[in-house]
Write a protein that holds these residues in place. Structure first.
Motif, PDB file in Angstrom:
ATOM      1  N   LEU A 392       0.844  -1.193   0.000  1.00 27.03           N
ATOM      2  CA  LEU A 392       0.000   0.000   0.000  1.00 27.03           C
ATOM      3  C   LEU A 392       0.881   1.245   0.000  1.00 27.03           C
ATOM      4  CD1 LEU A 392      -2.724   1.462   0.216  1.00 27.03           C
ATOM      5  CD2 LEU A 392      -2.565   1.226   2.712  1.00 27.03           C
ATOM      6  N   THR A 393       0.778   2.026  -1.049  1.00 21.77           N
ATOM      7  CA  THR A 393       1.498   3.297  -1.141  1.00 21.77           C
ATOM      8  C   THR A 393       0.493   4.409  -1.430  1.00 21.77           C
ATOM      9  OG1 THR A 393       1.918   2.959  -3.503  1.00 21.77           O
ATOM     10  CG2 THR A 393       3.631   2.240  -1.945  1.00 21.77           C
ATOM     11  N   PHE A 394       0.918   5.616  -1.183  1.00 20.57           N
ATOM     12  CA  PHE A 394       0.003   6.739  -1.377  1.00 20.57           C
ATOM     13  C   PHE A 394      -0.203   7.008  -2.862  1.00 20.57           C
ATOM     14  CE2 PHE A 394      -1.205  11.218  -1.632  1.00 20.57           C
ATOM     15  CZ  PHE A 394      -2.221  11.261  -0.679  1.00 20.57           C
ATOM     16  N   PRO A 395      -1.451   7.090  -3.323  1.00 19.44           N
ATOM     17  CA  PRO A 395      -1.719   7.324  -4.750  1.00 19.44           C
ATOM     18  C   PRO A 395      -1.449   8.771  -5.127  1.00 19.44           C
ATOM     19  CG  PRO A 395      -3.782   7.264  -3.529  1.00 19.44           C
ATOM     20  CD  PRO A 395      -2.693   6.921  -2.542  1.00 19.44           C
ATOM     21  N   ARG A 396      -1.011   8.975  -6.362  1.00 21.13           N
ATOM     22  CA  ARG A 396      -0.710  10.321  -6.831  1.00 21.13           C
ATOM     23  C   ARG A 396      -1.586  10.733  -8.018  1.00 21.13           C
ATOM     24  NH1 ARG A 396       1.047  13.967  -4.022  1.00 21.13           N
ATOM     25  NH2 ARG A 396       2.151  15.018  -5.709  1.00 21.13           N
ATOM     26  N   PHE A 397      -2.578   9.905  -8.378  1.00 20.65           N
ATOM     27  CA  PHE A 397      -3.386  10.264  -9.533  1.00 20.65           C
ATOM     28  C   PHE A 397      -4.368  11.390  -9.178  1.00 20.65           C
ATOM     29  CE2 PHE A 397      -5.349   6.531  -7.521  1.00 20.65           C
ATOM     30  CZ  PHE A 397      -6.618   7.016  -7.236  1.00 20.65           C
ATOM     31  N   LYS A 398      -4.777  12.109 -10.221  1.00 19.14           N
ATOM     32  CA  LYS A 398      -5.677  13.251 -10.096  1.00 19.14           C
ATOM     33  C   LYS A 398      -6.956  12.895 -10.831  1.00 19.14           C
ATOM     34  CE  LYS A 398      -5.447  18.293 -10.730  1.00 19.14           C
ATOM     35  NZ  LYS A 398      -6.183  18.790 -11.878  1.00 19.14           N
ATOM     36  N   ASP A 399      -8.041  12.706 -10.080  1.00 23.02           N
ATOM     37  CA  ASP A 399      -9.248  12.176 -10.720  1.00 23.02           C
ATOM     38  C   ASP A 399     -10.267  13.250 -11.087  1.00 23.02           C
ATOM     39  OD1 ASP A 399     -10.932  10.912  -7.709  1.00 23.02           O
ATOM     40  OD2 ASP A 399     -10.015  12.837  -8.169  1.00 23.02           O
ATOM     41  N   ARG A 400     -10.000  14.502 -10.800  1.00 17.97           N
ATOM     42  CA  ARG A 400     -10.869  15.601 -11.247  1.00 17.97           C
ATOM     43  C   ARG A 400     -10.024  16.590 -12.042  1.00 17.97           C
ATOM     44  NH1 ARG A 400     -15.615  17.513  -9.239  1.00 17.97           N
ATOM     45  NH2 ARG A 400     -14.766  19.578  -8.759  1.00 17.97           N
ATOM     46  N   HIS A 401     -10.552  16.992 -13.186  1.00 15.04           N
ATOM     47  CA  HIS A 401      -9.817  17.888 -14.079  1.00 15.04           C
ATOM     48  C   HIS A 401      -8.429  17.308 -14.344  1.00 15.04           C
ATOM     49  CE1 HIS A 401     -13.097  20.254 -12.624  1.00 15.04           C
ATOM     50  NE2 HIS A 401     -12.525  20.548 -11.471  1.00 15.04           N
ATOM     51  N   SER A 402      -8.401  16.021 -14.672  1.00 18.06           N
ATOM     52  CA  SER A 402      -7.135  15.297 -14.803  1.00 18.06           C
ATOM     53  C   SER A 402      -6.269  15.832 -15.942  1.00 18.06           C
ATOM     54  CB  SER A 402      -7.410  13.807 -15.016  1.00 18.06           C
ATOM     55  OG  SER A 402      -8.258  13.604 -16.136  1.00 18.06           O
ATOM     56  N   ASN A 403      -6.888  16.485 -16.911  1.00 19.39           N
ATOM     57  CA  ASN A 403      -6.109  17.038 -18.031  1.00 19.39           C
ATOM     58  C   ASN A 403      -5.505  18.399 -17.700  1.00 19.39           C
ATOM     59  OD1 ASN A 403      -6.731  14.810 -19.659  1.00 19.39           O
ATOM     60  ND2 ASN A 403      -8.651  15.738 -20.346  1.00 19.39           N
ATOM     61  N   GLU A 404      -5.852  18.921 -16.539  1.00 18.78           N
ATOM     62  CA  GLU A 404      -5.375  20.244 -16.140  1.00 18.78           C
ATOM     63  C   GLU A 404      -4.156  20.112 -15.239  1.00 18.78           C
ATOM     64  OE1 GLU A 404      -8.185  23.722 -15.119  1.00 18.78           O
ATOM     65  OE2 GLU A 404      -7.551  22.945 -13.178  1.00 18.78           O
ATOM     66  N   GLU A 405      -3.195  20.985 -15.429  1.00 14.74           N
ATOM     67  CA  GLU A 405      -1.984  20.942 -14.617  1.00 14.74           C
ATOM     68  C   GLU A 405      -2.294  21.250 -13.159  1.00 14.74           C
ATOM     69  OE1 GLU A 405       2.464  23.076 -14.434  1.00 14.74           O
ATOM     70  OE2 GLU A 405       0.945  23.724 -15.905  1.00 14.74           O
ATOM     71  N   ARG A 406      -1.636  20.545 -12.257  1.00 12.51           N
ATOM     72  CA  ARG A 406      -1.804  20.837 -10.838  1.00 12.51           C
ATOM     73  C   ARG A 406      -1.354  22.256 -10.528  1.00 12.51           C
ATOM     74  NH1 ARG A 406      -2.669  16.496  -7.393  1.00 12.51           N
ATOM     75  NH2 ARG A 406      -2.359  14.416  -8.289  1.00 12.51           N
ATOM     76  N   THR A 407      -1.904  22.805  -9.477  1.00  9.44           N
ATOM     77  CA  THR A 407      -1.512  24.140  -9.054  1.00  9.44           C
ATOM     78  C   THR A 407      -0.109  24.100  -8.467  1.00  9.44           C
ATOM     79  OG1 THR A 407      -3.820  24.694  -8.577  1.00  9.44           O
ATOM     80  CG2 THR A 407      -2.124  26.103  -7.603  1.00  9.44           C
ATOM     81  N   THR A 408       0.802  24.795  -9.089  1.00  4.28           N
ATOM     82  CA  THR A 408       2.204  24.818  -8.671  1.00  4.28           C
ATOM     83  C   THR A 408       2.559  26.205  -8.129  1.00  4.28           C
ATOM     84  OG1 THR A 408       2.925  25.482 -10.876  1.00  4.28           O
ATOM     85  CG2 THR A 408       2.796  23.104 -10.426  1.00  4.28           C
ATOM     86  N   THR A 409       3.789  26.343  -7.656  1.00  3.99           N
ATOM     87  CA  THR A 409       4.263  27.641  -7.184  1.00  3.99           C
ATOM     88  C   THR A 409       4.230  28.670  -8.310  1.00  3.99           C
ATOM     89  OG1 THR A 409       5.704  26.580  -5.554  1.00  3.99           O
ATOM     90  CG2 THR A 409       6.206  28.855  -6.145  1.00  3.99           C
ATOM     91  N   LYS A 410       4.621  28.267  -9.504  1.00  7.36           N
ATOM     92  CA  LYS A 410       4.626  29.179 -10.640  1.00  7.36           C
ATOM     93  C   LYS A 410       3.218  29.646 -10.982  1.00  7.36           C
ATOM     94  CE  LYS A 410       6.210  29.551 -15.441  1.00  7.36           C
ATOM     95  NZ  LYS A 410       6.878  28.849 -16.568  1.00  7.36           N
ATOM     96  N   ILE A 411       2.258  28.721 -11.006  1.00  3.48           N
ATOM     97  CA  ILE A 411       0.867  29.090 -11.288  1.00  3.48           C
ATOM     98  C   ILE A 411       0.328  30.003 -10.186  1.00  3.48           C
ATOM     99  CG2 ILE A 411      -1.485  28.166 -11.434  1.00  3.48           C
ATOM    100  CD1 ILE A 411      -0.362  25.757 -12.907  1.00  3.48           C
ATOM    101  N   THR A 412       0.653  29.700  -8.947  1.00  3.78           N
ATOM    102  CA  THR A 412       0.202  30.520  -7.820  1.00  3.78           C
ATOM    103  C   THR A 412       0.710  31.948  -7.949  1.00  3.78           C
ATOM    104  OG1 THR A 412       0.148  28.591  -6.352  1.00  3.78           O
ATOM    105  CG2 THR A 412       0.262  30.765  -5.310  1.00  3.78           C
ATOM    106  N   GLN A 413       1.971  32.103  -8.300  1.00  8.70           N
ATOM    107  CA  GLN A 413       2.544  33.440  -8.443  1.00  8.70           C
ATOM    108  C   GLN A 413       1.881  34.220  -9.579  1.00  8.70           C
ATOM    109  OE1 GLN A 413       6.748  32.687  -8.831  1.00  8.70           O
ATOM    110  NE2 GLN A 413       7.070  32.608  -6.613  1.00  8.70           N
TER     111      GLN A 413
END
Length: 448
Positions: A392-413
């Motif tokens: 059992l390991t922690f999952p990293r998949f994104k199941d909502r808006h999966s085609n959209e880039e995760r919010t990063t420091t660059k996007i936040t700025q």
């Protein structure tokens, strides 16, 4: 003696005055008694510690440094249980005694006797009208007096490293990181909350999920990996064989996981005293932008009519009829105006509320503090400590808006670049306690 003819009787003037005096006195006493009862029955709540703009605190330097996604129906379900309190959250600020939070990662713990307060209460689901949420008033309910229970907060330590792990430099390093995070959190609580007495109510544990098999208490922080953490808890509880088998709707609508406030006071007391308590947090500005993108940049039949319409109506000049009707198209600058407004047109929401309010880390001694920025490493270290199955390991998949880039420091700025320097400073002041307590560095150099 003067007499007044009333109906078919002559009544003395003195008698009338005495009767009016008695009636007036009775009304005053009744009103005063009602006010006393109302004040007595208010629930104690966490104070949101925000820094006053322009004031500098002499704190030491900080070290430099997705997510709970909820669908539209889930958002409505959340409000059936807690929206009324959260909608009034920015206006309800009642005091509770603060605390010096002890660490549980030190080899010699200082035991601290505290008082655990639970109130007998019944949960009643109420249909929520999303259009008029901000217009509703709190329902006055008669509540029983608090019940005090003596509790020792140091009866449980974070599981120690196994003998074979003590020679593993990676495990040792992660363990020391946990000790340091606990120390910083404890020191911050000690500085800003000076009393050792604690008062914990069902409100303070309402966001804590329970996994009884491995004896885990997890405080949900939206936009900090909580959807995947719920999947992990379901696998640990034997409800699924793999996190990949659990769909998004099952996570949020299935009601397979129990909340701590669903137990009686004895059950809550036992679990707080004996289970491993953990939470995962995220850089406050990045968490805020992630919530904005999820709730306002995609179709949403709750946040648009409830929050969007109120925000556009209050902060947009010459708003179109279509925007006022649907609440769609809220701009980030308008969202920040709402967030910083003392007189918000609609209350706070868990997706952008302070971690200090959601999880009460100065009231509840969390054994493990993970960060979204090091999620995979922290999460798998926690699973190793509690003896979870090795597969059992922690999952990293994104199941909502999966085609959209995760919010990063660059996007936040890029989002905060749309704001004036004053708005950025006030936003930092708004989340100041979260930045301080969890040792996040200032996101912009011009902040003070």
């Amino acid at each position: 003696m003067q007499f007044i003819f009333l109906g078919q009787k002559w009544i003395g003037l003195r008698t009338i005055i005495m009767r009016l005096t008695c009636m007036f006195s009775f009304i005053l006493l009744f009103g005063a008694a009602g006010l006393v009862v109302f004040i007595h029955l208010q629930d104690p709540e966490d104070i949101v510690h925000q820094r006053t703009p322009g004031i500098k605190y002499n704190m030491g330097p900080q070290q430099p440094k997705k997510d709970c996604t909820s669908s539209n129906n889930q958002d409505v379900r959340i409000r059936k249980n807690s929206a009324e309190a959260l909608a009034m959250g920015n206006q309800r600020r009642s005091l509770y005694p603060p605390v010096n939070a002890p660490t549980k990662l030190q080899s010699t713990d200082k035991k601290q006797n505290i008082m655990f307060v639970m109130k007998d209460h019944q949960k009643k689901d109420a249909e929520i009208n999303p259009i008029g949420l901000h217009k509703r008033r709190r329902r006055f309910r008669i509540k029983k007096s608090p019940i005090l229970i003596a509790m020792n907060s140091s009866s449980l330590n974070l599981p120690m490293l196994k003998s074979e792990d003590r020679n593993n430099n990676n495990w040792k390093s992660l363990y020391q990181i946990q000790r340091e995070r606990k120390r910083i959190m404890r020191d911050t609580c000690s500085k800003y909350k000076s009393n050792n007495r604690r008062i914990i109510t069902p409100y303070h544990v309402s966001r804590i999920f329970v996994e009884d098999k491995y004896r885990i208490l997890y405080c949900e922080v939206p936009k900090a990996g909580c959807s995947n953490w719920k999947r992990v808890l379901m696998v640990l509880n034997g409800l699924a064989s793999s996190t990949k088998d659990i769909q998004h709707n099952t996570v949020h609508y299935g009601n397979y996981l129990k909340r701590l406030d669903g137990f009686d006071r004895k059950g809550i007391y036992h679990r707080l005293n004996t289970y491993t308590k953990m939470l995962f947090i995220r850089e406050p500005f990045e968490k805020l932008v992630s919530a904005f993108r999820d709730k306002f940049e995609h179709p949403n039949n709750y946040y648009h009519p409830v929050f969007g319409k109120a925000i556009i109506s209050r902060y947009r000049v010459n708003a179109s009829k279509e925007a006022l009707r649907t609440g769609s198209g809220v701009k980030f600058k308008e969202f920040i105006q709402y967030l910083l407004d003392v007189h918000k047109p609609v209350g706070m929401d868990i997706h952008w509320d302070h971690v200090n309010r959601l999880c009460s880390p100065c009231l509840i001694d969390y054994d493990f503090v993970g960060k979204f920025e090091s999620m995979e490493e922290d999460a798998n270290f926690f699973l190793h400590l509690i003896g979870a199955p090795q597969n059992l390991t922690f999952p990293r998949f994104k199941d909502r808006h999966s085609n959209e880039e995760r919010t990063t420091t660059k996007i936040t700025q890029s989002y905060f670049a749309q704001l004036s320097p004053a708005q950025r400073q006030h936003s930092y002041d708004f989340y100041y306690m979260d930045y301080l307590m969890f040792n996040y560095s200032k996101p912009f150099e011009d902040l003070y």
